[in-house]
Design a protein around this motif. Structure first.
Motif, PDB file in Angstrom:
ATOM      1  N   ILE A   7     100.949 -46.257-115.616  1.00  0.00           N
ATOM      2  CA  ILE A   7     100.865 -45.812-114.187  1.00  0.00           C
ATOM      3  C   ILE A   7     101.358 -44.423-114.154  1.00  0.00           C
ATOM      4  CG2 ILE A   7     102.277 -46.315-111.972  1.00  0.00           C
ATOM      5  CD1 ILE A   7     102.047 -49.072-112.676  1.00  0.00           C
ATOM      6  N   ASN A   8     102.313 -43.951-114.981  1.00  0.00           N
ATOM      7  CA  ASN A   8     102.710 -42.465-114.849  1.00  0.00           C
ATOM      8  C   ASN A   8     101.435 -41.696-115.253  1.00  0.00           C
ATOM      9  OD1 ASN A   8     105.274 -43.030-114.246  1.00  0.00           O
ATOM     10  ND2 ASN A   8     105.950 -43.023-116.276  1.00  0.00           N
ATOM     11  N   GLN A   9     100.616 -42.046-116.307  1.00  0.00           N
ATOM     12  CA  GLN A   9      99.314 -41.174-116.570  1.00  0.00           C
ATOM     13  C   GLN A   9      98.510 -41.342-115.536  1.00  0.00           C
ATOM     14  OE1 GLN A   9      98.117 -43.203-120.195  1.00  0.00           O
ATOM     15  NE2 GLN A   9      99.601 -42.403-121.407  1.00  0.00           N
ATOM     16  N   LEU A  10      98.240 -42.372-114.914  1.00  0.00           N
ATOM     17  CA  LEU A  10      97.240 -42.313-113.820  1.00  0.00           C
ATOM     18  C   LEU A  10      97.834 -41.385-112.634  1.00  0.00           C
ATOM     19  CD1 LEU A  10      96.290 -46.012-113.714  1.00  0.00           C
ATOM     20  CD2 LEU A  10      94.757 -44.238-114.518  1.00  0.00           C
ATOM     21  N   ALA A  11      99.070 -41.404-112.152  1.00  0.00           N
ATOM     22  CA  ALA A  11      99.968 -40.936-111.126  1.00  0.00           C
ATOM     23  C   ALA A  11      99.645 -39.256-111.443  1.00  0.00           C
ATOM     24  CB  ALA A  11     101.084 -41.112-111.015  1.00  0.00           C
ATOM     25  N   LYS A  12      99.841 -38.824-112.824  1.00  0.00           N
ATOM     26  CA  LYS A  12      99.908 -37.414-113.220  1.00  0.00           C
ATOM     27  C   LYS A  12      98.438 -37.000-113.011  1.00  0.00           C
ATOM     28  CE  LYS A  12     100.541 -34.315-117.118  1.00  0.00           C
ATOM     29  NZ  LYS A  12     101.084 -34.211-118.663  1.00  0.00           N
ATOM     30  N   LYS A  13      97.231 -37.703-113.246  1.00  0.00           N
ATOM     31  CA  LYS A  13      95.996 -37.256-113.084  1.00  0.00           C
ATOM     32  C   LYS A  13      95.617 -37.121-111.828  1.00  0.00           C
ATOM     33  CE  LYS A  13      93.886 -38.639-117.478  1.00  0.00           C
ATOM     34  NZ  LYS A  13      92.754 -39.559-118.284  1.00  0.00           N
ATOM     35  N   ALA A  14      95.924 -38.059-110.853  1.00  0.00           N
ATOM     36  CA  ALA A  14      95.813 -37.987-109.460  1.00  0.00           C
ATOM     37  C   ALA A  14      96.537 -36.674-108.858  1.00  0.00           C
ATOM     38  CB  ALA A  14      96.383 -39.286-108.830  1.00  0.00           C
ATOM     39  N   ASN A  15      97.674 -36.477-109.401  1.00  0.00           N
ATOM     40  CA  ASN A  15      98.264 -35.339-108.791  1.00  0.00           C
ATOM     41  C   ASN A  15      97.723 -34.020-109.066  1.00  0.00           C
ATOM     42  OD1 ASN A  15     100.188 -36.779-107.430  1.00  0.00           O
ATOM     43  ND2 ASN A  15     101.833 -36.835-109.012  1.00  0.00           N
ATOM     44  N   GLN A  16      96.960 -34.110-110.220  1.00  0.00           N
ATOM     45  CA  GLN A  16      96.179 -32.796-110.840  1.00  0.00           C
ATOM     46  C   GLN A  16      94.930 -32.794-110.192  1.00  0.00           C
ATOM     47  OE1 GLN A  16      96.202 -33.615-114.999  1.00  0.00           O
ATOM     48  NE2 GLN A  16      98.124 -32.515-115.223  1.00  0.00           N
ATOM     49  N   GLY A  17      94.426 -33.699-109.223  1.00  0.00           N
ATOM     50  CA  GLY A  17      93.286 -33.721-108.477  1.00  0.00           C
ATOM     51  C   GLY A  17      92.377 -34.336-109.074  1.00  0.00           C
ATOM     52  N   ALA A  18      92.508 -35.124-110.076  1.00  0.00           N
ATOM     53  CA  ALA A  18      91.437 -35.766-110.905  1.00  0.00           C
ATOM     54  C   ALA A  18      91.111 -37.121-110.066  1.00  0.00           C
ATOM     55  CB  ALA A  18      91.868 -36.135-112.187  1.00  0.00           C
ATOM     56  N   GLN A  19      90.019 -37.667-110.173  1.00  0.00           N
ATOM     57  CA  GLN A  19      89.511 -38.918-109.578  1.00  0.00           C
ATOM     58  C   GLN A  19      90.268 -40.159-110.552  1.00  0.00           C
ATOM     59  OE1 GLN A  19      85.320 -39.665-109.130  1.00  0.00           O
ATOM     60  NE2 GLN A  19      85.576 -41.483-108.211  1.00  0.00           N
ATOM     61  N   VAL A  20      90.865 -40.834-110.068  1.00  0.00           N
ATOM     62  CA  VAL A  20      91.688 -41.798-110.624  1.00  0.00           C
ATOM     63  C   VAL A  20      90.666 -43.109-111.065  1.00  0.00           C
ATOM     64  CG1 VAL A  20      93.528 -43.387-111.055  1.00  0.00           C
ATOM     65  CG2 VAL A  20      93.914 -41.156-110.143  1.00  0.00           C
ATOM     66  N   ILE A  21      90.285 -43.578-112.048  1.00  0.00           N
ATOM     67  CA  ILE A  21      89.490 -44.655-112.339  1.00  0.00           C
ATOM     68  C   ILE A  21      90.387 -45.515-113.412  1.00  0.00           C
ATOM     69  CG2 ILE A  21      87.381 -43.852-111.689  1.00  0.00           C
ATOM     70  CD1 ILE A  21      86.757 -43.381-114.745  1.00  0.00           C
ATOM     71  N   GLY A  22      90.075 -46.778-113.428  1.00  0.00           N
ATOM     72  CA  GLY A  22      90.858 -47.600-114.388  1.00  0.00           C
ATOM     73  C   GLY A  22      91.958 -48.433-113.762  1.00  0.00           C
ATOM     74  N   LEU A  23      91.910 -48.457-112.395  1.00  0.00           N
ATOM     75  CA  LEU A  23      93.010 -49.389-111.652  1.00  0.00           C
ATOM     76  C   LEU A  23      92.855 -50.853-111.857  1.00  0.00           C
ATOM     77  CD1 LEU A  23      93.377 -47.454-108.288  1.00  0.00           C
ATOM     78  CD2 LEU A  23      94.896 -47.240-109.933  1.00  0.00           C
ATOM     79  N   GLU A  24      91.660 -51.133-112.337  1.00  0.00           N
ATOM     80  CA  GLU A  24      91.319 -52.358-112.398  1.00  0.00           C
ATOM     81  C   GLU A  24      92.183 -52.996-113.879  1.00  0.00           C
ATOM     82  OE1 GLU A  24      88.751 -50.167-112.300  1.00  0.00           O
ATOM     83  OE2 GLU A  24      88.323 -50.763-110.084  1.00  0.00           O
ATOM     84  N   GLY A  25      92.106 -52.010-114.787  1.00  0.00           N
ATOM     85  CA  GLY A  25      92.847 -52.370-116.008  1.00  0.00           C
ATOM     86  C   GLY A  25      94.267 -52.498-115.835  1.00  0.00           C
ATOM     87  N   VAL A  26      94.961 -51.772-114.762  1.00  0.00           N
ATOM     88  CA  VAL A  26      96.285 -51.791-114.523  1.00  0.00           C
ATOM     89  C   VAL A  26      96.489 -53.200-113.950  1.00  0.00           C
ATOM     90  CG1 VAL A  26      98.133 -51.005-113.146  1.00  0.00           C
ATOM     91  CG2 VAL A  26      96.817 -49.311-114.278  1.00  0.00           C
ATOM     92  N   GLN A  27      95.638 -53.602-112.835  1.00  0.00           N
ATOM     93  CA  GLN A  27      95.875 -54.766-112.292  1.00  0.00           C
ATOM     94  C   GLN A  27      95.799 -56.000-113.198  1.00  0.00           C
ATOM     95  OE1 GLN A  27      92.661 -54.404-109.391  1.00  0.00           O
ATOM     96  NE2 GLN A  27      94.103 -54.368-107.811  1.00  0.00           N
ATOM     97  N   ARG A  28      94.802 -55.893-114.178  1.00  0.00           N
ATOM     98  CA  ARG A  28      94.868 -56.799-115.378  1.00  0.00           C
ATOM     99  C   ARG A  28      95.951 -57.027-116.028  1.00  0.00           C
ATOM    100  NH1 ARG A  28      89.643 -55.009-116.398  1.00  0.00           N
ATOM    101  NH2 ARG A  28      90.449 -53.783-117.624  1.00  0.00           N
ATOM    102  N   GLU A  29      96.755 -55.823-116.303  1.00  0.00           N
ATOM    103  CA  GLU A  29      97.933 -55.799-117.286  1.00  0.00           C
ATOM    104  C   GLU A  29      99.129 -56.611-116.256  1.00  0.00           C
ATOM    105  OE1 GLU A  29      99.175 -52.302-119.481  1.00  0.00           O
ATOM    106  OE2 GLU A  29      97.148 -51.588-119.132  1.00  0.00           O
ATOM    107  N   LEU A  30      99.010 -56.076-115.148  1.00  0.00           N
ATOM    108  CA  LEU A  30     100.120 -56.747-114.098  1.00  0.00           C
ATOM    109  C   LEU A  30      99.749 -58.210-114.098  1.00  0.00           C
ATOM    110  CD1 LEU A  30     100.331 -54.138-111.322  1.00  0.00           C
ATOM    111  CD2 LEU A  30     102.177 -54.651-112.687  1.00  0.00           C
ATOM    112  N   GLY A  31      98.739 -58.597-114.126  1.00  0.00           N
ATOM    113  CA  GLY A  31      98.379 -60.095-114.113  1.00  0.00           C
ATOM    114  C   GLY A  31      98.799 -60.729-115.307  1.00  0.00           C
ATOM    115  N   ARG A  32      98.606 -60.266-116.441  1.00  0.00           N
ATOM    116  CA  ARG A  32      99.200 -60.658-117.829  1.00  0.00           C
ATOM    117  C   ARG A  32     100.748 -60.584-117.695  1.00  0.00           C
ATOM    118  NH1 ARG A  32      98.770 -58.574-122.825  1.00  0.00           N
ATOM    119  NH2 ARG A  32      98.748 -56.443-122.182  1.00  0.00           N
TER     120      ARG A  32
END
Length: 111
Positions: free
Chosen positions: A75-100
């Motif tokens: 989540i920190n890596q995704l937030a850092k990229k989002a704050n740098q203006g990058a398009q954040v993809i891969g939230l499905e993976g985070v959701q899968r990890e949260l489900g696990r």
């Protein structure tokens, strides 16, 4: 004759203070037993409560903490990229990890 004919041929030795022995002697007297007889009755016939198992076992708690650290890092890596203006993809993976994680947590909790 002697001790070879006795049914009870095992000894258990305990140390008591004078006060502890006096308390036992009084309690034994209330029920017309000797101190050894009282202790025998209590030790053999008294129901012992089973200890309660912990809500989460220690190994399970460490496993959950490891999972949380890994998810937090992602989540920190995704937030850092989002704050740098990058398009954040891969939230499905985070959701899968949260489900696990929730499945793991649920398996460790008592029912």
């Amino acid at each position: 004759m002697g001790s070879e004919n006795r049914k009870r041929n095992k000894n258990v030795h305990i140390r008591l203070s004078d006060d502890e022995f006096e308390q036992l002697r009084k309690k034994a007297g209330y029920v017309s037993l000797t101190v050894p007889g009282l202790l025998r009755e209590l030790a053999i016939h008294q129901k012992i409560r089973q200890p309660q198992s912990p809500l989460i076992d220690r190994d399970g708690a460490f496993s959950i903490a490891d999972e949380l650290r890994a998810i937090g890092t992602n989540i920190n890596q995704l937030a850092k990229k989002a704050n740098q203006g990058a398009q954040v993809i891969g939230l499905e993976g985070v959701q899968r990890e949260l489900g696990r994680f929730w499945q793991l947590l649920s398996s460790k909790l008592p029912r």
